[in-house]
Every structure is written in structure tokens, then in C-alpha cells.
Design an enzyme around this catalytic site. Structure first.
Site, PDB file in Angstrom:
ATOM      1  N   CYS A  61       0.805  -1.227   0.000  1.00  0.00           N
ATOM      2  CA  CYS A  61       0.000   0.000   0.000  1.00  0.00           C
ATOM      3  C   CYS A  61       0.837   1.275   0.000  1.00  0.00           C
ATOM      4  O   CYS A  61       0.304   2.359  -0.256  1.00  0.00           O
ATOM      5  CB  CYS A  61      -0.932  -0.005   1.204  1.00  0.00           C
ATOM      6  N   HIS A  93      -3.779   6.865   1.720  1.00  0.00           N
ATOM      7  CA  HIS A  93      -4.092   5.534   1.220  1.00  0.00           C
ATOM      8  C   HIS A  93      -5.480   5.143   1.720  1.00  0.00           C
ATOM      9  O   HIS A  93      -5.794   5.284   2.906  1.00  0.00           O
ATOM     10  CB  HIS A  93      -3.031   4.551   1.703  1.00  0.00           C
ATOM     11  N   ASN A 120     -10.060  -1.006  -0.330  1.00  0.00           N
ATOM     12  CA  ASN A 120      -8.605  -0.868  -0.269  1.00  0.00           C
ATOM     13  C   ASN A 120      -7.994  -1.496  -1.518  1.00  0.00           C
ATOM     14  O   ASN A 120      -7.982  -2.710  -1.672  1.00  0.00           O
ATOM     15  CB  ASN A 120      -8.089  -1.566   0.993  1.00  0.00           C
TER      16      ASN A 120
END
Length: 422
Positions: free
Chosen positions: A179, A330, A360
Site C-alpha cells: 500500500c 491511502h 482498499n
């Protein structure tokens, strides 16, 4: 000497930057266009090359790169066609839409299926970014594919380079940082431009974590989706530098909280019965396990380390938090976004979030959200953006980007609003 962003600059330009915040030129989409330079920016000294032509080998002096800045000039994104809602998940695990949305902020996610591929998504996002930037594939000097889930064990960047039609065979390689990958891709692009003379760098964040999700585990299957996002980073005059600062970190001790480890399968019967005296040879076939995550520990890590990283990046840039127009984190969990914004005393209406629609998406989440914000007009010329990626590794990093007010507005060849600088 090192400048405020942690990069090295020539002593003669250190006084130019000092604590002054240098403006960058932006397009109508919120990205930069050059005031003084064409899309093909010359980063080395031609005069030194001409001088060398008349010198003997013993007198040869290697050409020195001129001090260079870098800036974002285009973005693009792509998502798979298959949409999986919370109600769809409720049919296979013990959950429901309200439970998921309340705890994560997520209502839908996109999942690679059928003819979709991660390379295909990355190529689509990259093509859109190149079109917005008005940079041809043959003018790309470097392709950085930020992914932890490549279609091929040996990486995806060269496949993307080929699919885009980069005829000059530019360097292309993968960055594996989950990420945090996109932020680290920006750092790498800046290093290649400022220290290596590269001109146009394509940075792609793309992941397909759905392939490593246990869809019977409601603690993880509700979180992840697939997507790709891309930006074009271009060399520019140092006075137009658009990436003000970075702050990056990692802590391998945190791996136990978020990982997808290699697991061994059973050795093939024919090989295991060959009477070999070598014991563990031949080795067992391997694959990766599903994502294992301690959600509470990851949450604690994010709400502690991300604000610290952002504050450090702001300090390096010489900017107060009050000067930031948009916070772009993020897209992991809405609770994390809210908590970080609260700790930074940042108004929630200035936090960019598309988490509800995509979940996500790992390395794709920041460029995907950025591209949507740019194309919708939410991010406007003159805005300052603070962005931060964080996740498996554990790794985390932040970047500060600032844009400048436009002078004239026109249309580029793709029909998108673009600024023409005087």
C-alpha cells in the site's frame, strides 16, 4: 548539499530554494505544464559534450547533469468491470452492508475477473495519464510498476512497456511495497530525474489483492478491491519543482501484523520417493497464503505513524499544516482517514476519499483517488496536497505536492481542460 526534501542539490542553487516555496505550473486538471520547457526536457549540458569532442581521452570530462526539478503532468486510472457490493458478500460470509459500512466506510469494490488482468488495467490507466500529459509512449524514459501482485512472478513493468508501445525500450521495473508502493514510486521517479537525467517517468500503482483474499474470512474479504492508477512525472526547471518533500520509513518487525507469506505444498509423490539422500531436495512447490492481518494493530500503526510522517514531510517542505488544501491518504479504512485528519486538525471536508466505491486497492488507491479528484474538478490549480501511503512491510511514506494558479484555460487534443502558460 541536501535540500529540504532530502535530495541533493548543487550548492549554487541552494540559496534559490532556501525556505521559499517555489510555484509549479499546472494544467486545468490540476497538473503541471511547463512554462519554459517543451515536453522533451534536456537535463544534461550540451556545451560540455561539445567541449569533449575536441579533447583528448586524458582531458575528457564526463558531462554533468543540470540541476532539475520534477512535476506531475497527467493522471489516469482503471478499474475492473465486476462490482461486488456488501450485499453480495453477505451471501457468502456472515456479514451485512451496515456492519461493513459502519466499520470500514466501504460499500462496493471491483474485482478482476474474466478477461481482466492487472497488466491490462495498468496499461489502461497509463494510457489515460499519457494522453492527459500529452506525452507519447516513445518519449517515456522509465516505467515504474508499483505492485505486490504482478501477473508474472518476475514482474509486470516490461509487459506494460511493450503494451504501451515504448519503442525505445526504456528501463521498466517493479516496486514491491504494497500500500506504500505508489509513494515510493514517486520517490524513485524523483531520484531518477534529479540524479539520473531522466525526463519522463511513468509511475503506476496497481494491485489485485482479490487473488490473495480468503473470501470466507469476513475480517479481510470485506476490505480489498482491485484497480490501477498512474501519473506521468516530468523533469523541469528547478524553480518549477512540484514535488516539495518526501518522508519514508519501514519497520520489518511489523510484518507479523500484515503479510501474505510463502507456503509449501506437498512434494510430488514421484519426487519424494526417489530415495534421494539429500533430505529436503528437491524443494517443495510453493505458493502464497491468503492475506493475514491483525486489524487492530494495523489501525494503531497507521494512526500513530502516518500523522508523524506527514508532519515530517511538511517540515521538510517548510509548510505549515494550515497551508494544505487536500489530505489524500491511502484508502484503507474510513476510520483511519478520520483519525489521521483529527490528529492533524484537518477539516473532514478536505479529506479526499473514494473508499466507499472501491475499498482498499493497495498501491492503486492514491493515484486512483487523485485521478478522480482531478477529473471531477475537486482538486484545482493553486491547491496543495499532502499524501501518505502505509501498509504491509510495514512501510509508510508521505509526499507534499503544491500547484499554482492558472493564467489561461484551453482544451488539449483529448478534449480535457488544460492550462496554457504565458
Amino acid at each position: 548539499m541536501a535540500n529540504a526534501s532530502g535530495f541533493f542539490t548543487h550548492p549554487s542553487i541552494s540559496s534559490m530554494r532556501s525556505r521559499t516555496h517555489l510555484p509549479i505550473s499546472v494544467s486545468g486538471s490540476g497538473f503541471c505544464v511547463s512554462k519554459r520547457f517543451s515536453k522533451r526536457v534536456l537535463c544534461s549540458s550540451l556545451s560540455s559534450l561539445d567541449d569533449n569532442a575536441s579533447r583528448s581521452p586524458s582531458q575528457y570530462r564526463p558531462p554533468r547533469l543540470a540541476p532539475s526539478g520534477c512535476k506531475l503532468i497527467g493522471s489516469g486510472s482503471a478499474v475492473p468491470s465486476l462490482l461486488i457490493s456488501n450485499d453480495d458478500l453477505a451471501k457468502i460470509v456472515d456479514t451485512n452492508d451496515e456492519w461493513i459500512a459502519t466499520r470500514t466506510g466501504i460499500r462496493n469494490r471491483r474485482v478482476v475477473s474474466g478477461k481482466d488482468s492487472l497488466v491490462g488495467l495498468a496499461v489502461e490507466a497509463a494510457t489515460k495519464a499519457l494522453e492527459m500529459a500529452e506525452v507519447a509512449p516513445e518519449d517515456i524514459d522509465l516505467v515504474l510498476m508499483c505492485t505486490s501482485t504482478p501477473d508474472d512472478l518476475f514482474g509486470a513493468a516490461p509487459q506494460i512497456q511493450k503494451a504501451l508501445g515504448c519503442t525505445k525500450n526504456p528501463l521498466a521495473y517493479d516496486i514491491t511495497a504494497a500500500c506504500s508502493g505508489f509513494v515510493l514510486g514517486l520517490v524513485s521517479a524523483a531520484c531518477h530525474i534529479r540524479g539520473g537525467g531522466f525526463k519522463n517517468v511513468l509511475v503506476i500503482g496497481a494491485d489485485s489483492l482479490s487473488r490473495f483474499v480468503d473470501w470466507t474470512d469476513r475480517g479481510t474479504c470485506i476490505l480489498f478491491g482491485d484497480a490501477a492508477g498512474a501519473v506521468v512525472v516530468q523533469a523541469c526547471d528547478i524553480e518549477d519543482d512540484g514535488l516539495y518533500s518526501f518522508d519514508v520509513h519501514s519497520d520489518g518487525d511489523g510484518r507479523r501484523h500484515l503479510n501474505a507469506s510463502v507456503k509449501e505444498s506437498q512434494t510430488d509423490g514421484a519426487l519424494s520417493s526417489n530415495g534421494s539422500a539429500l533430505g529436503d531436495f528437491p524443494p517443495k512447490q510453493s505458493s502464497y497464503s491468503c492475506i493475514q492481518m491483525n486489524g487492530q494493530e494495523v489501525f494503531r500503526f497507521a494512526v500513530k505513524c502516518v500523522p508523524q510522517s506527514l508532519e515530517s514531510a511538511l517540515q521538510k517542505a517548510g509548510l505549515p499544516a494550515s497551508s494544505i488544501d487536500w489530505l489524500l491518504l491511502h484508502q484503507a479504512n474510513q476510520r483511519i482517514l478520520d483519525s489521521v485528519a483529527t490528529r492533524l486538525q484537518f477539516p473532514p471536508e478536505r479529506v479526499i476519499s473514494n473508499l466507499a466505491n472501491y475499498g482498499n486497492t493497495s498501491a492503486a488507491s492514491i493515484p486512483l483517488a487523485l485521478d478522480e479528484a482531478v477529473r471531477s474538478g475537486k482538486v484545482k490549480p493553486g491547491h496543495t496536497i499532502a499524501t501518505s501511503g502505509f501498509g504491509a512491510g510495514l512501510t509508510w511514506g508521505s509526499a507534499i505536492i503544491r500547484v499554482e494558479e492558472p493564467l489561461e484555460i484551453g482544451l488539449n487534443r483529448s478534449g480535457l481542460i488544460r492550462l496554457n502558460w504565458k
